[in-house]
Design a protein around this motif. Sequence first.
Motif, PDB file in Angstrom:
ATOM      1  N   TYR A  32       0.801  -0.990  -0.147  1.00 44.86           N
ATOM      2  CA  TYR A  32       0.100  -0.165   0.655  1.00 44.86           C
ATOM      3  C   TYR A  32       0.927   1.366   0.428  1.00 44.86           C
ATOM      4  O   TYR A  32       1.711   1.257   0.562  1.00 44.86           O
ATOM      5  N   THR A  33       0.400   2.320  -0.864  1.00 48.75           N
ATOM      6  CA  THR A  33       1.471   4.058  -0.243  1.00 48.75           C
ATOM      7  C   THR A  33      -0.064   4.668   0.736  1.00 48.75           C
ATOM      8  O   THR A  33      -0.528   4.533   0.648  1.00 48.75           O
ATOM      9  N   MET A  34       0.974   4.855   1.547  1.00 43.52           N
ATOM     10  CA  MET A  34       0.758   5.343   2.700  1.00 43.52           C
ATOM     11  C   MET A  34       0.836   7.223   2.387  1.00 43.52           C
ATOM     12  O   MET A  34       1.321   7.076   1.952  1.00 43.52           O
ATOM     13  N   GLY A  35      -0.211   7.355   2.929  1.00 42.68           N
ATOM     14  CA  GLY A  35      -0.583   8.965   2.902  1.00 42.68           C
ATOM     15  C   GLY A  35      -0.779   9.346   3.958  1.00 42.68           C
ATOM     16  O   GLY A  35      -1.225   9.195   5.137  1.00 42.68           O
ATOM     17  N   TRP A  36      -0.139  10.942   4.060  1.00 40.06           N
ATOM     18  CA  TRP A  36      -1.230  11.606   5.405  1.00 40.06           C
ATOM     19  C   TRP A  36      -1.260  13.320   5.174  1.00 40.06           C
ATOM     20  O   TRP A  36      -0.841  13.677   4.210  1.00 40.06           O
ATOM     21  N   PHE A  37      -2.325  13.296   5.140  1.00 41.33           N
ATOM     22  CA  PHE A  37      -3.392  14.341   5.142  1.00 41.33           C
ATOM     23  C   PHE A  37      -3.861  15.097   6.404  1.00 41.33           C
ATOM     24  O   PHE A  37      -3.582  14.710   7.002  1.00 41.33           O
ATOM     25  N   ARG A  38      -3.964  16.392   6.471  1.00 43.43           N
ATOM     26  CA  ARG A  38      -4.369  16.974   7.028  1.00 43.43           C
ATOM     27  C   ARG A  38      -5.413  18.209   7.166  1.00 43.43           C
ATOM     28  O   ARG A  38      -5.002  18.770   5.775  1.00 43.43           O
ATOM     29  N   GLN A  39      -6.067  18.852   7.679  1.00 42.74           N
ATOM     30  CA  GLN A  39      -7.567  19.584   7.434  1.00 42.74           C
ATOM     31  C   GLN A  39      -7.628  20.489   8.307  1.00 42.74           C
ATOM     32  O   GLN A  39      -7.569  19.951   9.893  1.00 42.74           O
ATOM     33  N   VAL A  40      -8.181  21.287   8.336  1.00 41.02           N
ATOM     34  CA  VAL A  40      -8.470  22.592   9.150  1.00 41.02           C
ATOM     35  C   VAL A  40      -9.739  22.902   8.928  1.00 41.02           C
ATOM     36  O   VAL A  40     -10.335  22.582   7.869  1.00 41.02           O
ATOM     37  N   PRO A  41     -10.645  23.432  10.230  1.00 37.13           N
ATOM     38  CA  PRO A  41     -11.758  24.029   9.384  1.00 37.13           C
ATOM     39  C   PRO A  41     -12.080  24.946   8.680  1.00 37.13           C
ATOM     40  O   PRO A  41     -11.482  25.546   8.590  1.00 37.13           O
ATOM     41  N   GLY A  42     -13.519  24.371   7.591  1.00 34.47           N
ATOM     42  CA  GLY A  42     -13.338  25.801   6.692  1.00 34.47           C
ATOM     43  C   GLY A  42     -13.205  25.082   5.422  1.00 34.47           C
ATOM     44  O   GLY A  42     -12.208  25.777   3.885  1.00 34.47           O
TER      45      GLY A  42
END
Length: 126
Positions: A32-42
């Motif tokens: 599997y290719t593994m990724g990290w993502f991030r998110q802030v509200p809006g």
Amino acid sequence: QVQLVESGGGLVQAGGSLRLSCAFSGRTISTYTMGWFRQVPGKEREFVAALWRGGSNTYYEDSVKGRFTITKDNAKNTVYLQMNNLKPEDTAVYYCAADRTLILSTLRDPSKYDWWGHGTQVTVSS
């Protein structure tokens, strides 16, 4: 069925470090290719880093290059994101993602990943 569970988030002062972990189960992590993502509200979920399946090639979003490092321990079925010199703008919920058939040109597109964890909050105070 792949399951991903993130841990390691928290509150840290600017300039500090955190190491996020993503426990992978259900399949063979090396495929599997593994990724990290991030998110802030809006805002949309954004790419942070990825480690290509079957090998050791890594990819980073420009703002984290030189500060973040993605690694994988196949024996422990765990992916890590070491985050150093953290900045307030790194504050977000961080998500681990996995996909087995991703193509390189879509590495940074969150919609191309099939499996996601529930996220872990990282807060960097100034």
